[in-house]
Design a protein around this motif. Structure first.
Motif, PDB file in Angstrom:
ATOM      1  N   LYS A   1     -25.832  13.349 -33.212  1.00  0.00           N
ATOM      2  CA  LYS A   1     -25.087  14.250 -32.326  1.00  0.00           C
ATOM      3  C   LYS A   1     -25.896  14.626 -31.083  1.00  0.00           C
ATOM      4  CE  LYS A   1     -22.081  16.189 -35.822  1.00  0.00           C
ATOM      5  NZ  LYS A   1     -21.563  17.412 -36.421  1.00  0.00           N
ATOM      6  N   LYS A   2     -26.813  13.758 -30.694  1.00  0.00           N
ATOM      7  CA  LYS A   2     -27.639  14.054 -29.524  1.00  0.00           C
ATOM      8  C   LYS A   2     -26.781  14.110 -28.262  1.00  0.00           C
ATOM      9  CE  LYS A   2     -28.913   9.223 -28.722  1.00  0.00           C
ATOM     10  NZ  LYS A   2     -30.007   8.267 -28.702  1.00  0.00           N
ATOM     11  N   VAL A   3     -27.242  14.858 -27.268  1.00  0.00           N
ATOM     12  CA  VAL A   3     -26.542  15.009 -25.996  1.00  0.00           C
ATOM     13  C   VAL A   3     -27.523  14.688 -24.877  1.00  0.00           C
ATOM     14  CG1 VAL A   3     -25.358  16.627 -24.472  1.00  0.00           C
ATOM     15  CG2 VAL A   3     -25.044  16.799 -26.948  1.00  0.00           C
ATOM     16  N   ASN A   4     -27.107  13.826 -23.959  1.00  0.00           N
ATOM     17  CA  ASN A   4     -27.961  13.436 -22.846  1.00  0.00           C
ATOM     18  C   ASN A   4     -27.853  14.482 -21.740  1.00  0.00           C
ATOM     19  OD1 ASN A   4     -29.353  12.250 -20.752  1.00  0.00           O
ATOM     20  ND2 ASN A   4     -28.393  10.254 -20.980  1.00  0.00           N
ATOM     21  N   LEU A   5     -28.934  15.214 -21.505  1.00  0.00           N
ATOM     22  CA  LEU A   5     -28.965  16.242 -20.464  1.00  0.00           C
ATOM     23  C   LEU A   5     -29.744  15.774 -19.243  1.00  0.00           C
ATOM     24  CD1 LEU A   5     -29.613  19.327 -22.758  1.00  0.00           C
ATOM     25  CD2 LEU A   5     -27.431  18.519 -21.841  1.00  0.00           C
ATOM     26  N   GLY A   6     -29.945  14.490 -19.133  1.00  0.00           N
ATOM     27  CA  GLY A   6     -30.709  13.917 -18.026  1.00  0.00           C
ATOM     28  C   GLY A   6     -29.828  13.623 -16.834  1.00  0.00           C
ATOM     29  N   VAL A   7     -29.897  12.387 -16.371  1.00  0.00           N
ATOM     30  CA  VAL A   7     -29.180  11.947 -15.180  1.00  0.00           C
ATOM     31  C   VAL A   7     -27.685  12.166 -15.373  1.00  0.00           C
ATOM     32  CG1 VAL A   7     -28.689   9.961 -13.721  1.00  0.00           C
ATOM     33  CG2 VAL A   7     -30.972  10.278 -14.668  1.00  0.00           C
ATOM     34  N   GLY A   8     -27.027  12.752 -14.394  1.00  0.00           N
ATOM     35  CA  GLY A   8     -25.588  13.002 -14.478  1.00  0.00           C
ATOM     36  C   GLY A   8     -24.791  11.745 -14.243  1.00  0.00           C
ATOM     37  N   ALA A   9     -24.316  11.128 -15.312  1.00  0.00           N
ATOM     38  CA  ALA A   9     -23.509   9.913 -15.208  1.00  0.00           C
ATOM     39  C   ALA A   9     -22.348  10.041 -16.180  1.00  0.00           C
ATOM     40  CB  ALA A   9     -24.346   8.685 -15.550  1.00  0.00           C
ATOM     41  N   TYR A  10     -21.214   9.500 -15.799  1.00  0.00           N
ATOM     42  CA  TYR A  10     -20.070   9.509 -16.697  1.00  0.00           C
ATOM     43  C   TYR A  10     -20.353   8.582 -17.867  1.00  0.00           C
ATOM     44  CZ  TYR A  10     -17.472  11.979 -13.119  1.00  0.00           C
ATOM     45  OH  TYR A  10     -17.044  12.907 -12.219  1.00  0.00           O
ATOM     46  N   ARG A  11     -19.944   9.005 -19.062  1.00  0.00           N
ATOM     47  CA  ARG A  11     -20.203   8.235 -20.275  1.00  0.00           C
ATOM     48  C   ARG A  11     -18.923   8.050 -21.078  1.00  0.00           C
ATOM     49  NH1 ARG A  11     -25.508   6.322 -20.518  1.00  0.00           N
ATOM     50  NH2 ARG A  11     -26.713   7.686 -19.197  1.00  0.00           N
ATOM     51  N   THR A  12     -18.891   6.959 -21.844  1.00  0.00           N
ATOM     52  CA  THR A  12     -17.775   6.725 -22.758  1.00  0.00           C
ATOM     53  C   THR A  12     -18.001   7.557 -24.018  1.00  0.00           C
ATOM     54  OG1 THR A  12     -18.886   4.906 -23.882  1.00  0.00           O
ATOM     55  CG2 THR A  12     -17.557   4.339 -21.934  1.00  0.00           C
ATOM     56  N   GLU A  13     -17.028   7.543 -24.924  1.00  0.00           N
ATOM     57  CA  GLU A  13     -17.180   8.237 -26.206  1.00  0.00           C
ATOM     58  C   GLU A  13     -18.360   7.683 -27.001  1.00  0.00           C
ATOM     59  OE1 GLU A  13     -15.562  10.896 -27.451  1.00  0.00           O
ATOM     60  OE2 GLU A  13     -14.511  11.061 -25.531  1.00  0.00           O
ATOM     61  N   GLU A  14     -18.701   6.427 -26.743  1.00  0.00           N
ATOM     62  CA  GLU A  14     -19.823   5.799 -27.437  1.00  0.00           C
ATOM     63  C   GLU A  14     -21.161   6.100 -26.769  1.00  0.00           C
ATOM     64  OE1 GLU A  14     -17.137   3.841 -26.253  1.00  0.00           O
ATOM     65  OE2 GLU A  14     -16.061   4.237 -28.115  1.00  0.00           O
ATOM     66  N   GLY A  15     -21.130   6.843 -25.659  1.00  0.00           N
ATOM     67  CA  GLY A  15     -22.367   7.198 -24.965  1.00  0.00           C
ATOM     68  C   GLY A  15     -22.852   6.177 -23.967  1.00  0.00           C
ATOM     69  N   ARG A  16     -22.062   5.151 -23.709  1.00  0.00           N
ATOM     70  CA  ARG A  16     -22.439   4.118 -22.737  1.00  0.00           C
ATOM     71  C   ARG A  16     -21.979   4.545 -21.350  1.00  0.00           C
ATOM     72  NH1 ARG A  16     -23.826  -0.917 -24.338  1.00  0.00           N
ATOM     73  NH2 ARG A  16     -22.697  -1.746 -22.556  1.00  0.00           N
ATOM     74  N   PRO A  17     -22.648   4.089 -20.284  1.00  0.00           N
ATOM     75  CA  PRO A  17     -22.202   4.432 -18.919  1.00  0.00           C
ATOM     76  C   PRO A  17     -20.761   3.973 -18.681  1.00  0.00           C
ATOM     77  CG  PRO A  17     -24.367   3.433 -18.864  1.00  0.00           C
ATOM     78  CD  PRO A  17     -23.862   3.268 -20.278  1.00  0.00           C
ATOM     79  N   TYR A  18     -19.966   4.834 -18.075  1.00  0.00           N
ATOM     80  CA  TYR A  18     -18.589   4.497 -17.746  1.00  0.00           C
ATOM     81  C   TYR A  18     -18.561   3.947 -16.318  1.00  0.00           C
ATOM     82  CZ  TYR A  18     -13.646   4.857 -16.707  1.00  0.00           C
ATOM     83  OH  TYR A  18     -12.360   4.561 -16.351  1.00  0.00           O
ATOM     84  N   VAL A  19     -18.002   2.770 -16.150  1.00  0.00           N
ATOM     85  CA  VAL A  19     -17.904   2.159 -14.823  1.00  0.00           C
ATOM     86  C   VAL A  19     -16.469   2.315 -14.337  1.00  0.00           C
ATOM     87  CG1 VAL A  19     -18.223   0.063 -13.469  1.00  0.00           C
ATOM     88  CG2 VAL A  19     -19.707   0.505 -15.449  1.00  0.00           C
ATOM     89  N   PHE A  20     -16.289   2.993 -13.211  1.00  0.00           N
ATOM     90  CA  PHE A  20     -14.952   3.238 -12.671  1.00  0.00           C
ATOM     91  C   PHE A  20     -14.269   1.938 -12.268  1.00  0.00           C
ATOM     92  CE2 PHE A  20     -16.927   7.373 -12.089  1.00  0.00           C
ATOM     93  CZ  PHE A  20     -15.916   8.217 -12.509  1.00  0.00           C
ATOM     94  N   LYS A  21     -12.938   1.937 -12.353  1.00  0.00           N
ATOM     95  CA  LYS A  21     -12.153   0.756 -11.974  1.00  0.00           C
ATOM     96  C   LYS A  21     -12.418   0.368 -10.523  1.00  0.00           C
ATOM     97  CE  LYS A  21      -8.452   1.632 -15.265  1.00  0.00           C
ATOM     98  NZ  LYS A  21      -7.068   2.053 -15.467  1.00  0.00           N
ATOM     99  N   ALA A  22     -12.598   1.356  -9.650  1.00  0.00           N
ATOM    100  CA  ALA A  22     -12.866   1.069  -8.236  1.00  0.00           C
ATOM    101  C   ALA A  22     -14.194   0.322  -8.076  1.00  0.00           C
ATOM    102  CB  ALA A  22     -12.895   2.363  -7.432  1.00  0.00           C
TER     103      ALA A  22
END
Length: 129
Positions: free
Chosen positions: A54-75
Motif C-alpha cells: 500500500k505504498k504511496v509515491n510522494l515524489g515527482v508529481g506524475a499521473y499514475r494508473t491504478e497499477e502505479g505505472r506512469p499514465y501517458v495521455f492520449k494527446a
C-alpha cells in the motif's frame, strides 16, 4: 590522489569510446566537491525499493494508473505517433545550442515583443534537464 575514470566520445553508431585513467589531481575538476544526492530522486529510489503493498509515491508529481505505472495521455501518444510517422525527420543531430526555429518564438514568449528581442540582443540555448 584517488583515480577516476573519464569516458570520452560522441553518441554515434560509428563512434569509438575510449577511457582515460588519471588521478583527481590531474583533473581541472579536482577542487570540486560532489553534490549531495537529489532529494526528490532519492524519494523515487526509496519508493521503488519499498515492498509494502500500500505504498504511496510522494515524489515527482506524475499521473499514475491504478497499477502505479506512469499514465501517458492520449494527446502525448498522438504526438509521438505523428512524430514517428513524419518522413521528413531524419534523426540528424541538432545544432549544439538547439533548434534555430524555436529560439525566436521562445524569446518572444518569455520576454514579449521588446527591443532586446527584436534587435537580436538576447541569446538563447536549448537544454534538457
Amino acid at each position: 590522489s584517488r583515480p577516476f575514470v573519464r569516458t570520452v566520445g560522441v553518441l554515434r553508431p560509428a563512434a569509438a569510446f575510449f577511457t582515460v585513467r588519471t588521478t583527481m589531481s590531474d583533473s581541472m575538476f579536482a577542487h570540486m566537491v560532489e553534490a549531495a544526492p537529489d532529494p526528490i530522486l532519492g524519494t523515487a529510489i526509496a519508493f521503488k525499493a519499498d515492498t509494502h503493498p500500500k505504498k504511496v509515491n510522494l515524489g515527482v508529481g506524475a499521473y499514475r494508473t491504478e497499477e502505479g505505472r506512469p499514465y501517458v495521455f492520449k494527446a502525448v501518444r498522438e504526438a509521438e505517433r505523428r512524430i514517428l510517422s513524419d518522413p521528413s525527420l531524419d534523426k540528424e543531430y541538432l545544432a549544439i545550442d538547439g533548434i534555430l526555429e524555436l529560439k525566436k518564438p521562445t524569446q518572444l514568449l518569455a520576454f514579449g515583443n521588446v527591443p532586446a528581442v527584436t534587435d537580436g540582443r538576447i541569446v538563447s540555448s536549448q537544454a534538457l534537464s
